[in-house]
Design a protein around this motif. Structure first.
Motif, PDB file in Angstrom:
ATOM      1  N   MET A   1     -19.923 -11.029  -3.558  1.00 10.40           N
ATOM      2  CA  MET A   1     -18.519 -11.016  -3.208  1.00 10.40           C
ATOM      3  C   MET A   1     -18.367 -10.384  -1.831  1.00 10.40           C
ATOM      4  N   VAL A   2     -17.499 -10.975  -1.025  1.00  7.41           N
ATOM      5  CA  VAL A   2     -17.164 -10.385   0.273  1.00  7.41           C
ATOM      6  C   VAL A   2     -15.694  -9.982   0.246  1.00  7.41           C
ATOM      7  N   THR A   3     -15.381  -8.915   0.984  1.00  2.47           N
ATOM      8  CA  THR A   3     -14.031  -8.351   0.979  1.00  2.47           C
ATOM      9  C   THR A   3     -13.656  -7.920   2.389  1.00  2.47           C
ATOM     10  N   GLN A   4     -12.371  -8.077   2.716  1.00  2.00           N
ATOM     11  CA  GLN A   4     -11.857  -7.600   3.998  1.00  2.00           C
ATOM     12  C   GLN A   4     -10.388  -7.237   3.834  1.00  2.00           C
ATOM     13  N   ILE A   5      -9.965  -6.179   4.520  1.00  2.00           N
ATOM     14  CA  ILE A   5      -8.563  -5.763   4.507  1.00  2.00           C
ATOM     15  C   ILE A   5      -7.994  -5.945   5.915  1.00  2.00           C
ATOM     16  N   THR A   6      -6.870  -6.653   6.001  1.00  2.00           N
ATOM     17  CA  THR A   6      -6.151  -6.843   7.260  1.00  2.00           C
ATOM     18  C   THR A   6      -4.676  -6.561   7.004  1.00  2.00           C
ATOM     19  N   GLU A   7      -4.076  -5.705   7.810  1.00  2.00           N
ATOM     20  CA  GLU A   7      -2.632  -5.430   7.710  1.00  2.00           C
ATOM     21  C   GLU A   7      -2.223  -5.004   6.292  1.00  2.00           C
ATOM     22  N   GLY A   8      -3.138  -4.356   5.576  1.00  2.00           N
ATOM     23  CA  GLY A   8      -2.829  -3.884   4.236  1.00  2.00           C
ATOM     24  C   GLY A   8      -2.958  -4.922   3.136  1.00  2.00           C
ATOM     25  N   LYS A  10      -5.745  -7.126   1.071  1.00  2.00           N
ATOM     26  CA  LYS A  10      -7.183  -7.190   0.777  1.00  2.00           C
ATOM     27  C   LYS A  10      -7.541  -8.575   0.238  1.00  2.00           C
ATOM     28  N   ILE A  11      -8.513  -9.213   0.877  1.00  2.00           N
ATOM     29  CA  ILE A  11      -8.998 -10.525   0.455  1.00  2.00           C
ATOM     30  C   ILE A  11     -10.417 -10.356  -0.063  1.00  2.00           C
ATOM     31  N   SER A  12     -10.671 -10.832  -1.291  1.00  2.00           N
ATOM     32  CA  SER A  12     -12.006 -10.815  -1.895  1.00  2.00           C
ATOM     33  C   SER A  12     -12.364 -12.238  -2.287  1.00  2.00           C
ATOM     34  N   VAL A  13     -13.605 -12.637  -2.011  1.00  2.00           N
ATOM     35  CA  VAL A  13     -14.038 -14.021  -2.255  1.00  2.00           C
ATOM     36  C   VAL A  13     -15.356 -14.038  -3.016  1.00  2.00           C
ATOM     37  N   GLU A  14     -15.422 -14.888  -4.040  1.00  2.00           N
ATOM     38  CA  GLU A  14     -16.650 -15.174  -4.780  1.00  2.00           C
ATOM     39  C   GLU A  14     -16.892 -16.670  -4.720  1.00  2.00           C
ATOM     40  N   THR A  15     -18.162 -17.094  -4.622  1.00  2.00           N
ATOM     41  CA  THR A  15     -18.478 -18.523  -4.586  1.00  2.00           C
ATOM     42  C   THR A  15     -19.370 -18.907  -5.762  1.00  2.00           C
ATOM     43  N   ILE A  16     -19.263 -20.175  -6.151  1.00  2.00           N
ATOM     44  CA  ILE A  16     -20.047 -20.705  -7.271  1.00  2.00           C
ATOM     45  C   ILE A  16     -20.481 -22.123  -6.908  1.00  2.00           C
ATOM     46  N   TYR A  17     -21.782 -22.374  -6.936  1.00  2.00           N
ATOM     47  CA  TYR A  17     -22.300 -23.730  -6.736  1.00  2.00           C
ATOM     48  C   TYR A  17     -22.010 -24.543  -7.987  1.00  2.00           C
ATOM     49  N   GLN A  18     -21.604 -25.792  -7.813  1.00  2.00           N
ATOM     50  CA  GLN A  18     -21.258 -26.645  -8.949  1.00  2.00           C
ATOM     51  C   GLN A  18     -22.197 -27.855  -9.005  1.00  2.00           C
ATOM     52  N   PRO A  19     -23.360 -27.693  -9.662  1.00  2.00           N
ATOM     53  CA  PRO A  19     -24.341 -28.789  -9.700  1.00  2.00           C
ATOM     54  C   PRO A  19     -23.822 -30.036 -10.402  1.00  2.00           C
ATOM     55  N   GLU A  20     -22.922 -29.866 -11.379  1.00  2.00           N
ATOM     56  CA  GLU A  20     -22.408 -31.025 -12.117  1.00  2.00           C
ATOM     57  C   GLU A  20     -21.528 -31.932 -11.252  1.00  2.00           C
ATOM     58  N   ALA A  32     -17.279 -24.076  -5.637  1.00  2.00           N
ATOM     59  CA  ALA A  32     -15.969 -23.517  -5.963  1.00  2.00           C
ATOM     60  C   ALA A  32     -15.924 -22.120  -5.351  1.00  2.00           C
ATOM     61  N   TYR A  33     -14.724 -21.691  -5.002  1.00  2.00           N
ATOM     62  CA  TYR A  33     -14.562 -20.315  -4.540  1.00  2.00           C
ATOM     63  C   TYR A  33     -13.312 -19.730  -5.175  1.00  2.00           C
ATOM     64  N   LYS A  34     -13.443 -18.464  -5.569  1.00  2.00           N
ATOM     65  CA  LYS A  34     -12.333 -17.743  -6.186  1.00  2.00           C
ATOM     66  C   LYS A  34     -11.885 -16.670  -5.207  1.00  2.00           C
ATOM     67  N   ILE A  35     -10.593 -16.680  -4.908  1.00  2.00           N
ATOM     68  CA  ILE A  35     -10.042 -15.721  -3.957  1.00  2.00           C
ATOM     69  C   ILE A  35      -9.014 -14.848  -4.654  1.00  2.00           C
ATOM     70  N   ASN A  36      -9.144 -13.543  -4.426  1.00  2.00           N
ATOM     71  CA  ASN A  36      -8.166 -12.583  -4.909  1.00  2.00           C
ATOM     72  C   ASN A  36      -7.491 -11.964  -3.691  1.00  2.00           C
ATOM     73  N   ILE A  37      -6.166 -12.042  -3.662  1.00  2.00           N
ATOM     74  CA  ILE A  37      -5.360 -11.495  -2.569  1.00  2.00           C
ATOM     75  C   ILE A  37      -4.585 -10.318  -3.141  1.00  2.00           C
ATOM     76  N   GLU A  38      -4.890  -9.116  -2.665  1.00  2.00           N
ATOM     77  CA  GLU A  38      -4.264  -7.906  -3.194  1.00  2.00           C
ATOM     78  C   GLU A  38      -3.368  -7.275  -2.133  1.00  2.00           C
ATOM     79  N   GLU A 118     -15.698 -14.288   6.305  1.00  2.00           N
ATOM     80  CA  GLU A 118     -16.647 -15.395   6.198  1.00  2.00           C
ATOM     81  C   GLU A 118     -17.480 -15.222   4.930  1.00  2.00           C
ATOM     82  N   PHE A 119     -17.632 -16.322   4.197  1.00  2.00           N
ATOM     83  CA  PHE A 119     -18.468 -16.288   3.003  1.00  2.00           C
ATOM     84  C   PHE A 119     -19.435 -17.459   3.027  1.00  2.00           C
TER      85      PHE A 119
END
Length: 128
Positions: A1-8, A10-20, A32-38, A118-119
């Motif tokens: 997971m990668v995370t960055q905070i800008t202007e208060g 917080k963006i966190s990103v996880e990636t998942i390869y989808q072989p199917e 696929a990528y999952k993004i959490n915006i806090e 960047e992820f």
């Protein structure tokens, strides 16, 4: 997971390869990528637009812009978060994405930019 905070925000990103959904014989790799915006600020913010830069390991570069994310322009209250899942297809088994969100403070309609870190997207068999 990668995370960055800008202007208060917080963006966190996880990636998942989808072989199917991938077909390496035809240079088609789906991730696929999952993004959490806090929202770490003291005011409500709304995600207005997104801008993505997508890179394949063969040197191909694409840019995508649009309103909101997955059809929404979510309002995120102070201390709350918004999570979504989306996807990206690549022509190679390794690539990356980065970008930014245009956000708006609801208290005064001031717009500001939040960086999406960047992820890397990599097919698991490349890790061996």
């Amino acid at each position: 997971m990668v995370t960055q905070i800008t202007e208060g925000v917080k963006i966190s990103v996880e990636t998942i390869y989808q072989p199917e959904y991938s077909n390496p014989l035809y240079d088609h790799y789906m991730f696929a990528y999952k993004i959490n915006i806090e929202n770490l600020t003291g005011y409500s913010v709304q995600l207005m637009r997104r801008h993505w830069q997508i890179f394949d390991s063969n040197g191909t570069h694409r840019e995508i812009e649009g309103d909101g994310v997955v059809g929404l322009q979510p309002v995120i209250e102070p201390g709350a978060s918004h999570e979504y899942v989306s996807g990206c297809n690549l022509k190679t088994d390794i690539g990356s994405m980065k970008g930014c969100y245009a956000m708006r403070r609801l208290v005064d309609s001031e717009e500001f930019e939040v960086n999406i870190p960047e992820f890397i997207m990599i097919a698991p068999y490349k890790m061996n």
